[in-house]
Design an enzyme around this catalytic site. Sequence first.
Site, mmCIF file in Angstrom:
data_model
loop_
_atom_site.group_PDB
_atom_site.id
_atom_site.type_symbol
_atom_site.label_atom_id
_atom_site.label_comp_id
_atom_site.label_asym_id
_atom_site.label_seq_id
_atom_site.Cartn_x
_atom_site.Cartn_y
_atom_site.Cartn_z
ATOM 1 N N LYS A 141 -35.119 37.650 19.624
ATOM 2 C CA LYS A 141 -34.397 37.349 18.388
ATOM 3 C C LYS A 141 -34.564 38.467 17.367
ATOM 4 O O LYS A 141 -33.586 38.937 16.798
ATOM 5 C CB LYS A 141 -34.899 36.043 17.767
ATOM 6 C CG LYS A 141 -35.410 35.021 18.727
ATOM 7 C CD LYS A 141 -34.309 34.240 19.395
ATOM 8 C CE LYS A 141 -34.901 33.471 20.552
ATOM 9 N NZ LYS A 141 -34.078 32.431 21.082
ATOM 10 N N ALA B 166 -41.900 33.478 18.722
ATOM 11 C CA ALA B 166 -40.582 33.904 19.197
ATOM 12 C C ALA B 166 -39.672 34.374 18.066
ATOM 13 O O ALA B 166 -38.586 34.885 18.326
ATOM 14 C CB ALA B 166 -39.914 32.762 19.960
HETATM 15 C C1 LMR Z 1 -33.312 28.227 21.576
HETATM 16 O O1 LMR Z 1 -34.251 27.463 21.351
HETATM 17 O O2 LMR Z 1 -32.126 27.905 21.385
HETATM 18 C C2 LMR Z 1 -33.593 29.602 22.069
HETATM 19 O O3 LMR Z 1 -34.975 29.805 22.129
HETATM 20 C C3 LMR Z 1 -32.900 29.931 23.339
HETATM 21 C C4 LMR Z 1 -33.572 29.308 24.512
HETATM 22 O O4 LMR Z 1 -33.978 30.049 25.421
HETATM 23 O O5 LMR Z 1 -33.664 28.085 24.561
#
Ligand code: LMR
Length: 395
Positions: free
Chosen positions: A244, A211
Amino acid sequence: MMFETLKKAPADKIFALVAEFKADDRADKVDLGIGVYKDPHGSTPIMSAVKKAEHSVIGAAATKTYVGVTGNRGFCDAVSDLVFADSVPSDRIAAVQAPGGTGSLWVLFQLLKRAKPNATIYLSDPTWPNHKPMCEAVGLKVETYPYFDAETGTVKFDEMLACLDGLGPDDAVLLHGCCHNPTGANLTPEQWDKVAASLKKTGAFAIVDLAYLGFGDGITEDAYGARKLASEVPELMLAFSASKNFGLYRERAGAAIAIGKDADATAIALSNMGNIVRTSYSQPPDHGAEIVRLILTEPTLRAEWETELKEMRERMARLRQKLADAIRERSNASDFDFVAEHRGMFSLLGLTPEQVDHLKVKNALYMIGDSRINIAGIPEDRVGELADAILSAVR
Ligand code: LMR
């Protein structure tokens, strides 16, 4: 009557904190909660390469008719190339576009359940809070593998590997490709080599959650683990998010990728992913994916994006160093030096829930309850103040 037979569902702790932060009217509040990149002004602007690509996409668009169940093919190919480069032949890669990293994981967890109905999936301890509920919603059994040593802020690699070595072909392992969420502690290339060797030996199946590609040490560096696994193990799955690294959060651009042992197995995986998509949400939204496709395939836009991504990455590394230095200067101790060693958007500070709560109530400093901080949320001119607050909470 129906709904009252249900219990209220638990709120997601990350989005619950977003709401709490919004409702706080203290002017000096600091948001180190949700994983959203912030610039030095504390805002999350649209990246310049994205803005330009979006302009072209809108200008060139001639229709809004359906794209197809598996989404934007150019996007899938460009993302597969970005992630895997030449580590695996393209006829062993099956990719479908999905709504963000979460949508991609959803497709892959369903595929795992179809292929191995009795699988147990092992998640890192700790992991992103949505992983476990998603796996359970699909009907997978969930266990954890040791990962983070909160005392030292590092990966307990020997314990992790011992656990992986004990798995078998009915087990699956979810690995964070880079920039571990929530801890910020990552595997070294040598450790990835050992993980690949272990998976090869045991036949356990790996799913990589990628991610934050490009938020750690660089695109190539951050893709090391995914590429290593792809080149070593016969089968693999990977969820890619453009939320991101392209700053496309609300557009939901991601890819669910399955690597099969040969072209025939890969075609079966692709047809099943298409079927899962069609029965879940028919097909993904195109806008964000088309922007990413254009950026990755148009050399000028790609160069601009890579430069912006580098600036973001370097800013986070600088903020890490500043916070670690400020805490060390004040405490004369190296207890938080690990913050500078971590990579990606997060670090897990190792505070108790009471200490986290104290910081919220007393200092208007918001972090996730497990003491995960979003490094990009640190206001650069208030690092000293933050260091004081953290030290006063732990004393
Ligand atoms: C996070 O971990 O803050 C991000 O990946 C946003 C989410 O969707 O939780």
